[in-house]
Design an enzyme around this catalytic site. Structure first.
Site, PDB file in Angstrom:
ATOM      1  N   HIS A  92       0.859  -1.293   0.039  1.00 37.06           N
ATOM      2  CA  HIS A  92      -0.095  -0.008  -0.044  1.00 37.06           C
ATOM      3  C   HIS A  92       0.859   1.338   0.013  1.00 37.06           C
ATOM      4  CE1 HIS A  92      -3.848   2.482   1.830  1.00 37.06           C
ATOM      5  NE2 HIS A  92      -3.173   3.062   0.804  1.00 37.06           N
ATOM      6  N   GLU A 111       0.995   7.969  -4.077  1.00 37.65           N
ATOM      7  CA  GLU A 111       1.976   7.761  -2.817  1.00 37.65           C
ATOM      8  C   GLU A 111       3.421   8.587  -3.000  1.00 37.65           C
ATOM      9  OE1 GLU A 111       1.349   5.474  -0.434  1.00 37.65           O
ATOM     10  OE2 GLU A 111      -0.549   5.637  -1.466  1.00 37.65           O
ATOM     11  N   HIS A 157       3.550  11.128   0.133  1.00 41.31           N
ATOM     12  CA  HIS A 157       4.588  10.362   1.112  1.00 41.31           C
ATOM     13  C   HIS A 157       5.830  10.402   0.852  1.00 41.31           C
ATOM     14  CE1 HIS A 157       0.911   9.067   3.314  1.00 41.31           C
ATOM     15  NE2 HIS A 157       0.455   8.256   2.289  1.00 41.31           N
TER      16      HIS A 157
END
Length: 228
Positions: free
Chosen positions: A65, A119, A123
């Site tokens: 994930h 992502e 992040h």
């Protein structure tokens, strides 16, 4: 001369004030990463359902994930560089492996680049790594921590059976050396099921560590491990 000196001082002050918001908006150095793997059977076995990527149905295995920078107090930085956009050419040599290990199951079906872009920009830009280093680090951690093998070796299989939360946690802890975080979701009948497993990694994104904080997992004593 007095006017010039005063003007210069005013200019310096204005420049400083203009730069101050930029300095203040910089995130402080993070403390650790969450490395998160999800079970596709649980992602798909909900009212929301799922869609397969262009490469077809993923393998019945945990998938990545994300790799998320976090602070010890439970908060986290995000979107640290709005000018650093995802560029698929930066990871062209990783693409085949990422399609296997990091597929998107969200609907509508598309290639995986939207997921990877999210992502990276949310992040990865806070990770102190470049794009290739960031995605390579996550793939390395996936290889290092083969969750399906770990669970099956402990007699825990994706067969729609019910397993104790403690047995799942203990199996991962014994293999990883550290306590994992376990998150559950619910299927259409509201049965709680194994959804995501969190482990913590140092700021180099290479070494597993004990988690300073774990997410709330919303798991009962017995949880389902659905087939996929």
């Amino acid at each position: 001369m007095e006017f010039a000196s005063g003007y210069l001082g005013m200019t310096t002050t204005v420049v400083f004030l203009l730069l101050l918001p930029c300095v203040m908006s910089m995130p402080r150095e993070f403390d650790f990463f969450f490395f998160v793997q999800q079970w596709p059977g649980s992602y798909c076995d909900t009212r929301r359902g799922c869609c397969y990527p262009r490469t077809g149905k993923p393998a019945a295995d945990f998938s990545i994930h994300g790799l998320w920078p976090n602070y010890d107090d439970g908060s986290y930085p995000s979107d640290c560089n709005r000018h650093s956009h995802f560029n698929i050419s930066e990871i062209s040599d990783l693409r085949d492996e990422m399609e296997k290990e990091w597929p998107s199951l969200s609907c509508p079906s598309s290639d995986d680049t939207n997921f990877w872009s999210h992502e990276w920009e949310k992040h990865g830009t806070c990770s102190m790594l470049d794009q290739h280093q960031y995605f390579q680090a996550a793939l390395n951690l996936k290889t290092q921590l083969n969750l399906l093998h770990i669970l099956q070796s402990a007699g825990i299989h994706p067969d729609d059976g019910l397993y104790s939360l403690e047995s799942i946690r203990n199996a991962v802890e014994e293999a990883a050396g550290f306590t994992p975080g376990i998150e559950c979701n619910a299927d259409e009948s509201r049965q709680r099921q194994l959804y995501q497993i969190f482990v913590c990694v140092d700021t180099t994104a290479t070494t597993l560590i004990e988690c300073p904080v774990l997410p709330r997992g919303r798991c009962p004593h017995l949880i389902e491990f659905p087939a996929f």
